[in-house]
Design an enzyme around this catalytic site. Structure first.
Site, PDB file in Angstrom:
ATOM      1  N   SER A 122       0.850  -1.184   0.000  1.00 39.02           N
ATOM      2  CA  SER A 122       0.000   0.000   0.000  1.00 39.02           C
ATOM      3  C   SER A 122       0.883   1.230   0.000  1.00 39.02           C
ATOM      4  O   SER A 122       2.009   1.197   0.520  1.00 39.02           O
ATOM      5  CB  SER A 122      -0.887   0.009   1.249  1.00 39.02           C
ATOM      6  OG  SER A 122      -1.505   1.268   1.428  1.00 39.02           O
ATOM      7  N   TYR A 135      -3.341  -0.347  10.213  1.00 37.53           N
ATOM      8  CA  TYR A 135      -3.197  -0.748   8.812  1.00 37.53           C
ATOM      9  C   TYR A 135      -1.866  -0.238   8.255  1.00 37.53           C
ATOM     10  O   TYR A 135      -1.116  -0.986   7.622  1.00 37.53           O
ATOM     11  CB  TYR A 135      -4.364  -0.192   7.996  1.00 37.53           C
ATOM     12  CG  TYR A 135      -4.278  -0.493   6.515  1.00 37.53           C
ATOM     13  CD1 TYR A 135      -4.671  -1.732   6.027  1.00 37.53           C
ATOM     14  CD2 TYR A 135      -3.825   0.463   5.606  1.00 37.53           C
ATOM     15  CE1 TYR A 135      -4.609  -2.017   4.667  1.00 37.53           C
ATOM     16  CE2 TYR A 135      -3.759   0.192   4.251  1.00 37.53           C
ATOM     17  CZ  TYR A 135      -4.147  -1.052   3.782  1.00 37.53           C
ATOM     18  OH  TYR A 135      -4.064  -1.327   2.443  1.00 37.53           O
TER      19      TYR A 135
END
Length: 256
Positions: A122, A135
């Site tokens: 990500s 996250y």
């Protein structure tokens, strides 16, 4: 799907034999039917399940040349309000899932003297992301792990790639903002996976400007860097909407 499919190769259209795995076998089989590939149940947080998946795929298709790790889940909200169970679930899937997969897939590649480990991480691996603390921590961990693995495997014929997309239009990102970058489609990320398989690079951001922008920003004084990141990176605490509730309830239920 709470966990996105893991694919041993990017797409059959590129001339590869493909198998996909997901914790929800029905969903994997539905996707596999659309793509004309095979599907298997796969829980990336379970090393035994991962080893069984690779054994099944190897028996079915032969040695695995490319292994793509793509499973991920995300909770959005103030860090102090995140439950321990939710934090643990993200670590088990996002970080340990990658570690488990590489440990399972890499030895056979090393023994053959070739292979490619591609991980869809990500842009949160390199950006400060308010509202996505755990996250982001898992994705920073993934990038750090891949850097170390790349150093260990140097000279052994196994290539490593970390693909770092911005916000993608999937259930994982429902109710969030993409900030200064456009909202990506899954197809755009898939194309980056295919390109990395054909022309390997270690770090790939999608869109491409994110990587150079972060490198330049990190050279600036902290106060200026904070303002720049504040303009680029979405504050998900302000952006999040109620449509995330069903998604987040589904992945915490799956982990029980």
């Amino acid at each position: 799907m709470p966990q996105s499919a893991n694919r041993t190769v990017p797409v059959s259209a590129a001339g590869a034999k493909v198998a996909i795995g997901d914790i929800h076998l029905d969903a994997a089989q539905e996707t596999a039917a659309e793509l004309g590939v095979s599907a298997h149940r796969l829980d990336v947080s379970d090393p035994e399940c991962l080893n069984a998946f690779l054994t099944e795929v190897t028996h079915e298709l032969g040695p695995i040349d490319i292994f793509v790790s793509n499973a991920g889940i995300m909770w959005v909200g103030p860090f102090a309000e995140e439950s321990n169970a939710v934090a643990r679930a993200q670590i088990e899937v996002n970080l340990l899932g990658v570690i488990n997969g590489i440990k399972a897939a890499a030895p056979a590649m090393v023994a053959r003297g070739g292979g490619h480990l591609i991980t869809v991480a990500s842009a949160g691996s390199i950006l400060p992301t308010p509202g996505e603390a755990t996250y982001a921590a898992t994705k920073h961990g993934v990038l750090g792990y891949l850097k170390a693995i790349r150093a260990e495997l140097r000279g052994k014929g196994v290539r490593i790639t970390s693909i770092m997309p911005g916000v993608v239009d999937t259930a994982l990102a429902a109710g969030t903002s993409s900030g200064a970058a456009k909202l990506l489609t899954p197809a755009e990320v898939a194309r980056s996976v295919v390109k990395s398989a054909l022309r390997p690079r270690f770090e790939i951001t999608v869109p491409g400007f994110i990587g150079p922008a972060v490198k330049v920003a990190n050279l600036l004084p902290l106060a200026i860097r904070d303002r720049l990141f504040g303009a680029m990176v979405p504050n998900q605490l302000l952006a999040r909407k109620n449509q995330r509730q069903d998604y987040e309830a589904s992945f915490t239920a799956t982990r029980r």
